[in-house]
Design a protein around this motif. Structure first.
Motif, PDB file in Angstrom:
ATOM      1  N   CYS A  55     -58.471   3.969 -20.225  1.00  0.00           N
ATOM      2  CA  CYS A  55     -58.027   3.991 -18.835  1.00  0.00           C
ATOM      3  C   CYS A  55     -58.611   5.165 -18.075  1.00  0.00           C
ATOM      4  CB  CYS A  55     -56.507   4.010 -18.741  1.00  0.00           C
ATOM      5  SG  CYS A  55     -55.798   5.626 -19.068  1.00  0.00           S
ATOM      6  N   GLY A  56     -59.432   5.977 -18.732  1.00  0.00           N
ATOM      7  CA  GLY A  56     -60.102   7.033 -17.980  1.00  0.00           C
ATOM      8  C   GLY A  56     -59.452   8.387 -18.104  1.00  0.00           C
ATOM      9  N   LYS A  57     -58.341   8.480 -18.855  1.00  0.00           N
ATOM     10  CA  LYS A  57     -57.687   9.786 -18.964  1.00  0.00           C
ATOM     11  C   LYS A  57     -58.519  10.758 -19.794  1.00  0.00           C
ATOM     12  CE  LYS A  57     -54.536   8.088 -22.596  1.00  0.00           C
ATOM     13  NZ  LYS A  57     -55.391   6.981 -23.076  1.00  0.00           N
ATOM     14  N   SER A  58     -59.235  10.235 -20.783  1.00  0.00           N
ATOM     15  CA  SER A  58     -60.130  11.111 -21.545  1.00  0.00           C
ATOM     16  C   SER A  58     -61.310  11.559 -20.689  1.00  0.00           C
ATOM     17  CB  SER A  58     -60.656  10.398 -22.789  1.00  0.00           C
ATOM     18  OG  SER A  58     -59.623  10.248 -23.723  1.00  0.00           O
ATOM     19  N   THR A  59     -61.744  10.650 -19.813  1.00  0.00           N
ATOM     20  CA  THR A  59     -62.820  11.027 -18.884  1.00  0.00           C
ATOM     21  C   THR A  59     -62.374  12.206 -18.030  1.00  0.00           C
ATOM     22  OG1 THR A  59     -63.398   8.701 -18.797  1.00  0.00           O
ATOM     23  CG2 THR A  59     -64.393  10.134 -17.147  1.00  0.00           C
ATOM     24  N   LEU A  60     -61.137  12.137 -17.546  1.00  0.00           N
ATOM     25  CA  LEU A  60     -60.616  13.229 -16.727  1.00  0.00           C
ATOM     26  C   LEU A  60     -60.605  14.534 -17.518  1.00  0.00           C
ATOM     27  CD1 LEU A  60     -59.329  14.269 -14.155  1.00  0.00           C
ATOM     28  CD2 LEU A  60     -57.109  13.540 -15.014  1.00  0.00           C
ATOM     29  N   LEU A  61     -60.190  14.429 -18.778  1.00  0.00           N
ATOM     30  CA  LEU A  61     -60.144  15.636 -19.611  1.00  0.00           C
ATOM     31  C   LEU A  61     -61.541  16.250 -19.753  1.00  0.00           C
ATOM     32  CD1 LEU A  61     -57.832  17.040 -21.240  1.00  0.00           C
ATOM     33  CD2 LEU A  61     -58.959  16.155 -23.274  1.00  0.00           C
ATOM     34  N   ARG A  62     -62.538  15.377 -19.902  1.00  0.00           N
ATOM     35  CA  ARG A  62     -63.911  15.876 -20.023  1.00  0.00           C
ATOM     36  C   ARG A  62     -64.423  16.477 -18.721  1.00  0.00           C
ATOM     37  NH1 ARG A  62     -62.754  13.359 -24.039  1.00  0.00           N
ATOM     38  NH2 ARG A  62     -63.890  13.328 -26.024  1.00  0.00           N
ATOM     39  N   LEU A  63     -63.979  15.929 -17.623  1.00  0.00           N
ATOM     40  CA  LEU A  63     -64.354  16.520 -16.330  1.00  0.00           C
ATOM     41  C   LEU A  63     -63.750  17.915 -16.214  1.00  0.00           C
ATOM     42  CD1 LEU A  63     -63.854  13.548 -13.827  1.00  0.00           C
ATOM     43  CD2 LEU A  63     -65.966  14.327 -14.897  1.00  0.00           C
ATOM     44  N   ILE A  64     -62.485  18.031 -16.629  1.00  0.00           N
ATOM     45  CA  ILE A  64     -61.826  19.328 -16.555  1.00  0.00           C
ATOM     46  C   ILE A  64     -62.533  20.340 -17.454  1.00  0.00           C
ATOM     47  CG2 ILE A  64     -59.704  20.551 -17.175  1.00  0.00           C
ATOM     48  CD1 ILE A  64     -58.166  18.046 -16.232  1.00  0.00           C
ATOM     49  N   ALA A  65     -62.938  19.877 -18.646  1.00  0.00           N
ATOM     50  CA  ALA A  65     -63.615  20.780 -19.589  1.00  0.00           C
ATOM     51  C   ALA A  65     -65.018  21.131 -19.124  1.00  0.00           C
ATOM     52  CB  ALA A  65     -63.672  20.139 -20.972  1.00  0.00           C
ATOM     53  N   GLY A  66     -65.490  20.468 -18.090  1.00  0.00           N
ATOM     54  CA  GLY A  66     -66.830  20.761 -17.592  1.00  0.00           C
ATOM     55  C   GLY A  66     -67.911  20.083 -18.405  1.00  0.00           C
ATOM     56  N   LEU A  67     -67.535  19.066 -19.220  1.00  0.00           N
ATOM     57  CA  LEU A  67     -68.531  18.355 -20.007  1.00  0.00           C
ATOM     58  C   LEU A  67     -69.233  17.296 -19.172  1.00  0.00           C
ATOM     59  CD1 LEU A  67     -66.546  17.960 -23.346  1.00  0.00           C
ATOM     60  CD2 LEU A  67     -68.382  19.558 -22.842  1.00  0.00           C
ATOM     61  N   ASP A  68     -68.654  17.026 -17.994  1.00  0.00           N
ATOM     62  CA  ASP A  68     -69.248  16.041 -17.102  1.00  0.00           C
ATOM     63  C   ASP A  68     -68.844  16.430 -15.678  1.00  0.00           C
ATOM     64  OD1 ASP A  68     -70.672  13.911 -16.295  1.00  0.00           O
ATOM     65  OD2 ASP A  68     -69.551  12.412 -17.440  1.00  0.00           O
ATOM     66  N   ASP A  69     -69.595  15.948 -14.708  1.00  0.00           N
ATOM     67  CA  ASP A  69     -69.281  16.309 -13.321  1.00  0.00           C
ATOM     68  C   ASP A  69     -68.569  15.167 -12.617  1.00  0.00           C
ATOM     69  OD1 ASP A  69     -70.459  18.762 -13.501  1.00  0.00           O
ATOM     70  OD2 ASP A  69     -72.437  18.017 -12.952  1.00  0.00           O
ATOM     71  N   PRO A  70     -67.575  15.489 -11.782  1.00  0.00           N
ATOM     72  CA  PRO A  70     -66.928  14.429 -11.011  1.00  0.00           C
ATOM     73  C   PRO A  70     -67.885  13.882  -9.943  1.00  0.00           C
ATOM     74  CG  PRO A  70     -66.036  16.579 -10.415  1.00  0.00           C
ATOM     75  CD  PRO A  70     -66.980  16.809 -11.548  1.00  0.00           C
ATOM     76  N   SER A  71     -67.693  12.603  -9.592  1.00  0.00           N
ATOM     77  CA  SER A  71     -68.521  12.036  -8.530  1.00  0.00           C
ATOM     78  C   SER A  71     -68.054  12.530  -7.171  1.00  0.00           C
ATOM     79  CB  SER A  71     -68.452  10.513  -8.548  1.00  0.00           C
ATOM     80  OG  SER A  71     -68.655  10.044  -9.847  1.00  0.00           O
ATOM     81  N   ARG A  72     -66.735  12.692  -7.062  1.00  0.00           N
ATOM     82  CA  ARG A  72     -66.194  13.243  -5.825  1.00  0.00           C
ATOM     83  C   ARG A  72     -65.041  14.171  -6.172  1.00  0.00           C
ATOM     84  NH1 ARG A  72     -63.927   9.116  -2.774  1.00  0.00           N
ATOM     85  NH2 ARG A  72     -64.950   7.619  -4.138  1.00  0.00           N
ATOM     86  N   GLY A  73     -64.703  15.064  -5.260  1.00  0.00           N
ATOM     87  CA  GLY A  73     -63.577  15.962  -5.484  1.00  0.00           C
ATOM     88  C   GLY A  73     -63.995  17.246  -6.159  1.00  0.00           C
ATOM     89  N   VAL A  74     -63.018  18.160  -6.280  1.00  0.00           N
ATOM     90  CA  VAL A  74     -63.322  19.442  -6.911  1.00  0.00           C
ATOM     91  C   VAL A  74     -62.319  19.749  -8.006  1.00  0.00           C
ATOM     92  CG1 VAL A  74     -64.573  20.708  -5.156  1.00  0.00           C
ATOM     93  CG2 VAL A  74     -62.089  20.520  -4.997  1.00  0.00           C
ATOM     94  N   ILE A  75     -62.787  20.465  -9.010  1.00  0.00           N
ATOM     95  CA  ILE A  75     -61.913  20.985 -10.050  1.00  0.00           C
ATOM     96  C   ILE A  75     -62.066  22.490 -10.042  1.00  0.00           C
ATOM     97  CG2 ILE A  75     -61.425  21.005 -12.512  1.00  0.00           C
ATOM     98  CD1 ILE A  75     -62.682  18.227 -12.659  1.00  0.00           C
ATOM     99  N   ASN A  76     -60.999  23.182  -9.688  1.00  0.00           N
ATOM    100  CA  ASN A  76     -61.041  24.640  -9.678  1.00  0.00           C
ATOM    101  C   ASN A  76     -60.297  25.183 -10.882  1.00  0.00           C
ATOM    102  OD1 ASN A  76     -62.554  25.303  -7.375  1.00  0.00           O
ATOM    103  ND2 ASN A  76     -60.819  24.698  -6.083  1.00  0.00           N
ATOM    104  N   TYR A  77     -60.953  26.085 -11.586  1.00  0.00           N
ATOM    105  CA  TYR A  77     -60.324  26.756 -12.714  1.00  0.00           C
ATOM    106  C   TYR A  77     -60.241  28.225 -12.358  1.00  0.00           C
ATOM    107  CZ  TYR A  77     -60.067  29.062 -17.254  1.00  0.00           C
ATOM    108  OH  TYR A  77     -59.729  29.868 -18.304  1.00  0.00           O
ATOM    109  N   LEU A  78     -59.009  28.769 -12.317  1.00  0.00           N
ATOM    110  CA  LEU A  78     -58.774  30.142 -11.898  1.00  0.00           C
ATOM    111  C   LEU A  78     -59.419  30.403 -10.533  1.00  0.00           C
ATOM    112  CD1 LEU A  78     -59.323  32.050 -15.274  1.00  0.00           C
ATOM    113  CD2 LEU A  78     -57.152  31.402 -14.188  1.00  0.00           C
TER     114      LEU A  78
END
Lengths: 441, 577
Positions: A55-78
């Motif tokens: 369902c894409g939840k692992s994909t989200l986890l990989r986006l958060i880990a920086g293993l892949d880039d999101p197509s849209r939106g931002v992920i800010n860490y600290l």
């Protein structure tokens, strides 16, 4: 713990804003796997991503880990955008992902080595992590010498040793047997509760509802095709939590209700369909006819007598949501059952099915398949129209690819072949990759 | 846990020499002495080399074997360096891949003899010195070893499981560290297997690479290959016998000291328990693991490697940057345009070169010669399959026989065709046979074993449950072969047959022209055409023949690769019509 964190209103560790991810299909169209996800992670929290596999939840986890880039939106860490694999986030994998040629100690040291840490310091920290996670004595063992549970402990030690701010867990317990998983979960929760873990927050990806309720402070529930957050549930039970606790059960029920509520409306007319009415664009998840029959029999029998609570039936049949939901949805699609509010209720046809013998079951199934599954009707119609009564699989595959990704199309065809064979609506020759009307006699 | 498997970094015992140490010590220093002696010839002058002819005395073989073995080791090291760089580049860069992979496919199909036209280039590097000639010889051995190793490494890099790559990225391994900690270990089992095949390939073409003969330039370097060449020229049967013996000893030494330890340790790198024929025992490996002396060496080496792994603290983050100018689509187009341009220039140069000498009609004749060789290869692969498939199944189902048969087959794969020339020629001359037919078996002499190897592996991979089920149902005789044995070894057989036929094309250059003293027999075929053109220094025809041969091999490989069926987990039931 999460209460204090919320009260202090600590600065978020992680901030996910409007993140979407799409992949390019073979024909150039974009396939959306993750749509508009928002999430804020604060120190002291365990947040669960709950949804079915794929369902894409692992994909989200990989986006958060920086293993892949999101197509849209931002992920800010600290407060800063994640660009590339980020320090401060370490991952635990479903398949452990240990390096088989390295010992336990060497596996654990790997992340420290990458940091260029001096040898004595590295060894000290690695041994500390090994100690903490209960692996002492196994330092010089190779992964293949260990049981699954011990291997995942190495996975945990390897992630913890780098002292990450956020621990990312991708279904870490789902490759383990029930007992081992429970032990490992308890050990982890104890260490977390005692503040012994060198981490600030945890994201847990899981498809196991009870596991999510047991471990998490907050659950994000994901829908499928594409993944969207369709609900959020706060879990404010104190640790340790017991599955028999009525409040625990109530929460599990709530999750089931949440997970069965919304997709229903979307199922009737999939959004991706370009020509409404033809209806072949629905992705079908393969469920064996044995499972369908078994589920119907269980619901029809006592004590449910035609209507069952999904959590209860899941527990009785030992089905995880990955097995149960597709089966329940298939029954719904075939009009053998209705799923709503965390319940499954057999229709008249469903009840009749459970009373028939094998031959009549097949006939009933065939009737429903042709009537309610447009793709089955479509295949049958094409076969009837052709003089040769055969049609290559690729013909339907191309059609399906207009609506879904390659794997989806492959899976949908596999499903329709299996159901078609069971109902003897059509046959399929894998050697020639052809649908036919001839069944071997 | 077994003691000998304790990793070096954990063993903190003090240095106490033991029996294994003594052996290790002696072997290591013997190697240095031998390498120094064998290398002494390098600095000498070519004139000196010509003044000292090859001797057919058996005692001379000791020195020759040492030189040959050293050449092979250097070539093997060069092949490894080539593999690690070329294949890595091909696997990591999408743009390099489009050029490098097809190029490798072609290089693999070029017969080693065609590379010998580079001799003059190497000789000019060090005028009048032996070093240039040695380089040429080593380069030729390299060309018989490197390509399949590079291919295997490339395929391994492409098939590393996603989660291991993700783990490496998540823990921010630098590219250097990732290479040594993830990629090389993962590729190891397949690479070792290919190194063994490569070594056999090196032996098979040894006479070609040591006694280099291009036009008017002839260089004969002291070594087993030259020894064999001279023995054939002088019709010295006894010397042939001695050469076989020397080869056997060297192969045995390589096997015991190099390949056995490697294959035994390769088991360690496997992700899961796959079925293989690797011997899991090696006294040399035990020695290396138990010897503290070698342990110290290994630890020093590991420390060196780790020093190299130390990243700049920011290096990984910088490397992770993805959005850069280089990713833009137009760079792709520019790159492909550049490649196309280079290709066109190369094509016109080659065509101009060849057509300057060769009439267009001759190209047609060369293609017909290619078809003759194709027929020869196809018929013999079919015949070899008829023989080796049943034998391979029989062996594969008996693990003990398999462990004996494998080293034997490996030795036979290394057996140079030249060594059989005397037998073949005397038989053909005595019985007045047609060389076009009776020289043909030489073409699969070294390559038929790939069929056997693969079928053995396939048969030993057959699930015991399937065998029991077949037995239980009373499936016997032809039905057993048709329903159980053949379907399960089929995918393995196809792989083996493709490898064998690719190798057979290369072998045609030594199999279609055969000589014994002054007697010389030639079969019609592309191999003979290339061999004669090269030896006469007719570069145009040599290039033409090589291009045609490469086209044949690459086209056939492509066509057949597409047909290879998916490996089945269990034989699927056939539907009745």
């Amino acid at each position: 713990m999460n209460a204090t964190a919320a009260a202090l209103n600590l600065a978020p560790l992680l901030d996910v804003r409007g993140v979407s991810k799409s992949f390019r299909k073979a024909d150039g169209d974009a396939l959306v796997v993750l749509e508009d996800v928002n999430l804020t992670l604060r120190p002291g929290e365990i947040v669960g991503f709950l949804g079915r596999s794929g369902c894409g939840k692992s994909t989200l986890l990989r986006l958060i880990a920086g293993l892949d880039d999101p197509s849209r939106g931002v992920i800010n860490y600290l407060g800063r955008p994640v660009g590339g694999a980020a320090a401060g986030m370490a991952m635990v994998f479903q398949s452990f992902a240990l390096f088989p040629w390295l010992t336990v100690l060497e596996n654990v040291q790997l992340g420290l080595e990458a940091l260029g840490m001096p040898e004595p310091e590295m060894r000290r920290r690695a041994l500390q992590a090994i100690d903490l996670i209960g692996l002492d004595g196994f330092e010089s063992a190779y992964p293949r010498e260990l049981s699954g549970g011990m291997r995942q402990r190495v996975g945990f030690a390897r992630a913890l040793v780098v002292h990450p701010n956020i621990l990312l867990m991708d279904e870490p317990f789902s490759a383990l047997d029930v007992l081992t998983a429970e032990t490992l979960r308890n050990d982890f929760l104890n260490l977390w509760g005692e503040g012994q873990l060198p981490i600030k927050a945890v994201i847990l990806v899981t498809h196991n509802i009870e596991e999510a309720v047991e471990m998490c402070d907050r659950l994000l529930i994901f829908s499928t095709h594409p993944a969207r957050v369709m609900g959020e549930i706060a879990v404010d039970l104190p640790q340790p939590r017991h599955p028999d606790d009525p409040r625990f059960r109530a929460l599990v029920d709530r999750v089931y209700v949440e997970m069965t509520a919304k997709p229903r409306g979307e199922r009737v007319g999939p959004k991706s369909e370009r020509f409404p009415g033809t209806g072949i664009g629905t992705t079908l998840t393969h469920v064996s006819s044995n499972v369908l029959a078994g589920l119907m029999e269980a619901v029809a029998g006592p004590p449910y007598n035609g209507k069952a609570d999904l959590p209860a039936i899941a527990q009785e049949l030992r089905m995880e949501i990955d097995d149960l939901f597709p089966a329940a949805e298939a029954l719904q699609l075939l009009r053998f059952a209705e799923v709503e509010g965390g319940d499954i209720r057999l229709t008249e046809a469903g009840l009749q099915f459970t009373r028939e013998d094998t031959d009549d079951r097949k006939k009933l199934f065939a009737r429903h398949l042709i009537t309610y599954v447009p793709l089955a009707a479509h295949v049958r119609r094409v076969l009837d129209e052709r003089a040769s009564h055969t049609a290559p699989k690729s013909r339907f595959f191309d059609e399906l690819e207009d609506y879904m990704a390659e794997e989806g199309a492959e899976q949908t065809l596999r499903t329709i072949i299996s159901w078609g064979r069971y109902g003897e609506v059509f046959a399929y020759d894998d050697h020639r990759q052809c649908f036919t009307l001839e069944n071997p006699t | 846990m077994r003691l000998d498997r304790l990793p070096i970094s954990v063993l903190r015992t003090r240095y106490v020499p033991g029996g294994w140490d003594l052996l290790a010590f002696v072997l290591v220093f013997a190697f240095f002495v031998y390498a120094a002696q064998a290398a002494r010839g390098l600095a000498g002058s070519l004139a000196h080399l010509e003044a000292v002819p090859i001797s057919l005395a058996p005692s001379a073989l000791v020195g020759y074997s040492a030189r040959t073995a050293l050449r092979m080791l250097i070539a093997m090291s060069a092949s490894l360096v080539f593999t690690f760089t070329y294949a890595t580049l091909a696997a990591k860069s999408r743009r390099a891949e489009v050029l490098l992979v097809p190029l490798l496919d072609f290089l693999q199909s070029v017969p080693i003899l065609s590379f010998s036209i580079t001799l003059l280039f190497f000789l000019q590097l060090t005028p009048g010195r032996v070093a240039g000639a040695e380089m040429a010889a080593i380069f030729l051995i390299f060309t018989s070893q490197a390509w399949n190793m590079a291919f295997s490494f490339y395929h391994s890099l492409r098939s590393i499981p996603d989660e291991l790559i993700e783990a490496a990225r998540n823990f921010r391994l630098s590219p250097w560290m990732r290479f040594w900690r993830l990629e090389v270990p993962f590729a190891m089992p397949a690479l070792i297997w290919n190194m063994m095949l490569s070594m056999s390939g090196g032996w098979f073409f040894l006479t070609v690479s040591e006694a280099i003969n291009v036009g008017h330039t002839t260089v004969t370097l002291p070594g087993v290959g030259s020894y064999i060449a001279l023995a054939i020229e002088q019709k010295d049967l006894a010397a042939i016998g001695w050469a076989i013996g020397a080869m056997f000893v060297v192969i045995l030494v390589f096997d015991q000291l190099l390949f056995r330890p490697l294959t035994a340790s390769a088991d360690w790198f496997r992700l899961d328990q796959e079925v293989g024929l690797t011997p899991s025992h090696s006294w040399a490996l035990t020695m290396m693991r138990r010897s503290h002396f070698l342990g110290l060496l290994a630890r020093a080496f590991a420390a060196l490697l780790r020093a190299g792994m130390r990243p700049g603290a920011t290096a990984p983050a910088a490397l992770e940057r993805r959005a850069s100018v280089w990713d833009a689509g137009w760079v792709d187009y520019a790159w492909y345009a550049l490649l196309a341009l280079i290709g066109l220039v190369a094509l016109s140069k080659t065509a101009g070169f060849v057509l300057g000498e060769v009439r267009p009609a001759e190209i047609g004749q060369v293609v017909i010669l290619g078809l003759i060789t194709l027929l020869r290869v196809a018929v013999l692969i079919a015949l070899a399959s008829l023989i080796w498939v049943p034998i391979g199944v029989w062996i594969g189902l008996r693990p003990r026989v398999a462990s004996i048969a494998q080293p034997i087959a490996q030795f036979l794969a290394a057996f140079p065709a030249n060594l059989l020339f005397p037998i073949v020629i005397s038989a053909i001359v005595l019985h007045k046979l047609d060389p076009d037919i009776w020289l043909s078996p030489l073409i699969i002499l070294g390559t038929q074993w790939y069929i056997l190897f693969n079928v053995i592996v396939g048969a030993s991979a057959l699930a015991p449950d399937l065998r029991y089920a077949a037995e239980n149902l009373g499936v016997r005789g032809w039905l057993w072969w048709r329903r159980v044995a053949l379907p399960s070894v089929f995918p393995f057989f196809v792989t083996g047959a493709i490898t064998a036929s690719g190798g057979s094309w290369n072998a045609s250059i030594v199999a279609e022209v055969v000589s014994w003293g002054q007697q010389k027999l030639t079969a019609h075929g592309l191999g003979a055409y290339i061999a004669e053109a090269t030896i006469q220094g007719d570069f145009q025809r040599s290039v033409l023949g090589t291009v045609v041969l490469s086209l044949f091999v690459v086209t056939l490989n492509r066509a057949r690769r597409a047909e290879v069926p998916h490996r089945l987990k269990e034989p699927r039931p056939r539907r009745r019509p």
